[in-house]
Write an enzyme that holds these catalytic residues in place. Sequence first.
Site, PDB file in Angstrom:
ATOM      1  N   TYR A  34     -21.127  14.331  -0.939  1.00  0.00           N
ATOM      2  CA  TYR A  34     -19.813  14.647  -1.502  1.00  0.00           C
ATOM      3  C   TYR A  34     -19.299  15.996  -1.005  1.00  0.00           C
ATOM      4  CZ  TYR A  34     -21.331  10.940  -4.640  1.00  0.00           C
ATOM      5  OH  TYR A  34     -21.800   9.751  -5.134  1.00  0.00           O
ATOM      6  N   ASP A  35     -17.979  16.058  -0.851  1.00  0.00           N
ATOM      7  CA  ASP A  35     -17.315  17.305  -0.457  1.00  0.00           C
ATOM      8  C   ASP A  35     -16.620  17.974  -1.635  1.00  0.00           C
ATOM      9  OD1 ASP A  35     -17.987  16.971   2.258  1.00  0.00           O
ATOM     10  OD2 ASP A  35     -16.258  15.640   2.554  1.00  0.00           O
ATOM     11  N   ASN A  36     -16.347  17.189  -2.685  1.00  0.00           N
ATOM     12  CA  ASN A  36     -15.559  17.690  -3.809  1.00  0.00           C
ATOM     13  C   ASN A  36     -16.247  17.352  -5.133  1.00  0.00           C
ATOM     14  OD1 ASN A  36     -13.311  17.981  -1.762  1.00  0.00           O
ATOM     15  ND2 ASN A  36     -13.396  15.751  -1.903  1.00  0.00           N
TER      16      ASN A  36
END
Length: 314
Positions: A34-36
């Site tokens: 995940y990036d967020n």
Amino acid sequence: RRSSDLYSLCVFVFVVVMHLIDSIEQSNEILDRYDNFLFDCDGVIWEGNMVLPGASEALDLIRNRGKRIFFVTNNSTKTRDDYVKKFSKLGLVAHKEEIYGSADFTASYLRHHHPHVRKAYVFGEESLMQCMREHGITPVGGPADAEKPVPDEAAFVAMKTDPEIGAVVVGFDSTMNYYKLSYAALCTQANPSCVFVATNRDPFLAIGGRRKPGTNTMVAAVENVVGRSPIVCGKPSAWVVQSIVEDNGLDKNRTCMVGDRMDTDILMGMQGGIDTILVLTGVTSLDEVRGQDRIIPTYIASHLGRLGGHNIDS
């Protein structure tokens, strides 16, 4: 007892959701996936005015890995500036643009879906009034109606409502009274197209092991007299995910919600189409997770520190 509960959790998780965060390797896999990250606050990062063990380290690690962080709360009694101050007081980093409250979601919902609404009767605190103003909606009511007397029958019949009011907005209101209930009801009767929205329907606030009446205490009271259910704009509404994703250009497939409540945080993620992590430091117990099969988190962690690879269960 702790070891027994954790063993039961392992068995349950691998049977139902297949994902238990209990090692540095699994933490790294999640940070790679995940990036967020969207975080609930109370019960995840802090309890009252105390930062929960491992939370600060986990947030620092996530930021240092270049991830984007957002804080999502159903509390409609505090502004973004209020939250920035609280984070700072607790020794945590948070930027104003990273903070989203249910008051923000409610005002933005009206602006996007009911642009004709220019004035709203607010059953809530000054923070909710401020959010309405920031989105171009003139609020009336709120704290100004806290001391207004209970109308008798003659006064109730004589009460006049502002014909420009296009919405009744209900949030947490520490000065809830009979006058506000009466006026909210009359607004919807005088204007059948009047929009009825609520910031959230959290039934209670967990404070010091006790349950304090939550926003749904106010919402249910207004709902009963208005005669219809409100549109809920905060968690678990999918509108929350949509707003944050669109505002910040996020990829939903690379976004994850972290929370402690099944009926708000995890359900919001499911309805909004993003993965979720349930932490067990807030209102949801292991028995509650095992006792149903409708709301299923993608991952379960005993505490937020697990995302930082911390083991503090003993």
